[in-house]
Design an enzyme around this catalytic site. Structure first.
Site, PDB file in Angstrom:
ATOM      1  N   LYS A 274      13.491 -42.269 -42.274  1.00 27.62           N
ATOM      2  CA  LYS A 274      13.492 -41.728 -40.988  1.00 27.62           C
ATOM      3  C   LYS A 274      14.443 -40.395 -41.061  1.00 27.62           C
ATOM      4  O   LYS A 274      15.114 -40.077 -41.700  1.00 27.62           O
ATOM      5  CB  LYS A 274      14.321 -42.666 -40.003  1.00 27.62           C
ATOM      6  CG  LYS A 274      14.447 -42.468 -38.385  1.00 27.62           C
ATOM      7  CD  LYS A 274      14.965 -43.435 -37.782  1.00 27.62           C
ATOM      8  CE  LYS A 274      15.137 -43.116 -36.354  1.00 27.62           C
ATOM      9  NZ  LYS A 274      16.054 -43.986 -35.569  1.00 27.62           N
TER      10      LYS A 274
ATOM     11  N   HIS B  26      14.288 -38.385 -37.900  1.00 29.24           N
ATOM     12  CA  HIS B  26      15.189 -38.065 -36.797  1.00 29.24           C
ATOM     13  C   HIS B  26      16.079 -39.206 -36.556  1.00 29.24           C
ATOM     14  O   HIS B  26      16.351 -39.994 -37.334  1.00 29.24           O
ATOM     15  CB  HIS B  26      14.198 -38.061 -35.574  1.00 29.24           C
ATOM     16  CG  HIS B  26      13.553 -39.423 -35.420  1.00 29.24           C
ATOM     17  ND1 HIS B  26      12.479 -39.987 -36.199  1.00 29.24           N
ATOM     18  CD2 HIS B  26      13.904 -40.531 -34.435  1.00 29.24           C
ATOM     19  CE1 HIS B  26      12.253 -41.124 -35.773  1.00 29.24           C
ATOM     20  NE2 HIS B  26      12.839 -41.505 -34.709  1.00 29.24           N
TER      21      HIS B  26
END
Length: 216
Positions: A102, A104
């Site tokens: 991921k 963010h």
């Protein structure tokens, strides 16, 4: 055979996780039994399954500091096993990985406790061993050490070569592979039940074709 192993086999049959008949595996083999851990899909079933994982881990005597669950099935297994171990008086951290890192929010490929010290991998079954090798790479990349792998059922089958994936992992990485129960345990359980005689005979024949000797 330890009582928890017998109880686990009975539980798998009761939950229809372990079925008998004729099934074709990914490798193209026609097998007389089929094990699908994805069918442990209720709260009560998961709680009981986690108790079996905890019993197998504690009975093995393996030295470990935390649990790691490879995505996706290993996520639930590691989390619930951590709860079951805590109830047995062994409170340990756990972590799991994302399939895709991921970029963010908190970011990264891992969720949970930081990977550190001796990490025990928790998964359902081990066939090709690909998921375990990926887990070992992740653990090593974070500077931790793999303590071993724990799975639900050891099918005791050869892979493409003479050795099963379990033995290959044990030899190549020098770590134990622990199972709640093995094909030997299943056959021992069936042996005492006349209604399963036909299934036992079919499994015996299958094992002669694809099986491996028991390993500690």
């Amino acid at each position: 055979m330890a009582d928890f192993r017998k109880d686990f086999i009975a539980f798998c049959i009761e939950q229809s996780v372990l079925k008998f008949g004729q099934f074709v595996t990914k490798s193209g083999r026609t097998t007389p039994y089929f094990f699908n851990a994805g069918l442990f899909n209720t709260g009560a079933a998961l709680e009981r399954l986690a108790q079996f994982y905890a019993k197998a881990i504690l009975a093995s005597g393996v030295h470990f500091d935390m649990l790691f669950g490879p995505a996706y099935k290993g996520i639930v297994l590691a989390a619930t096993t951590a709860i079951a171990l805590a109830r047995e008086g062994r409170n340990v951290p756990f972590a799991f990985n994302r399939k895709e890192a991921k970029s963010h929010g908190e970011g990264g490929e891992l969720i949970g406790a930081p990977l550190a010290a001796r990490v025990l991998i928790v998964d359902d079954v081990l066939t090709a061993g690909t998921a375990v090798r990926e887990s070992l790479d992740i653990i090593e990349a974070h500077g931790a050490t793999a303590a071993g792998v724990v799975i639900s059922l050891d099918r005791m089958e050869r892979g493409e070569g003479d050795l099963p994936a379990i033995r290959e992992i044990e030899q190549r990485h020098g770590i134990p592979v622990i199972s709640i129960a093995s094909l030997d345990d299943l056959m021992g359980w069936l042996q005492n039940r006349a209604e399963f005689r036909q299934n036992l005979n079919a499994i015996r024949e299958y094992r002669q074709l694809y099986g491996v000797a028991h390993h500690a």
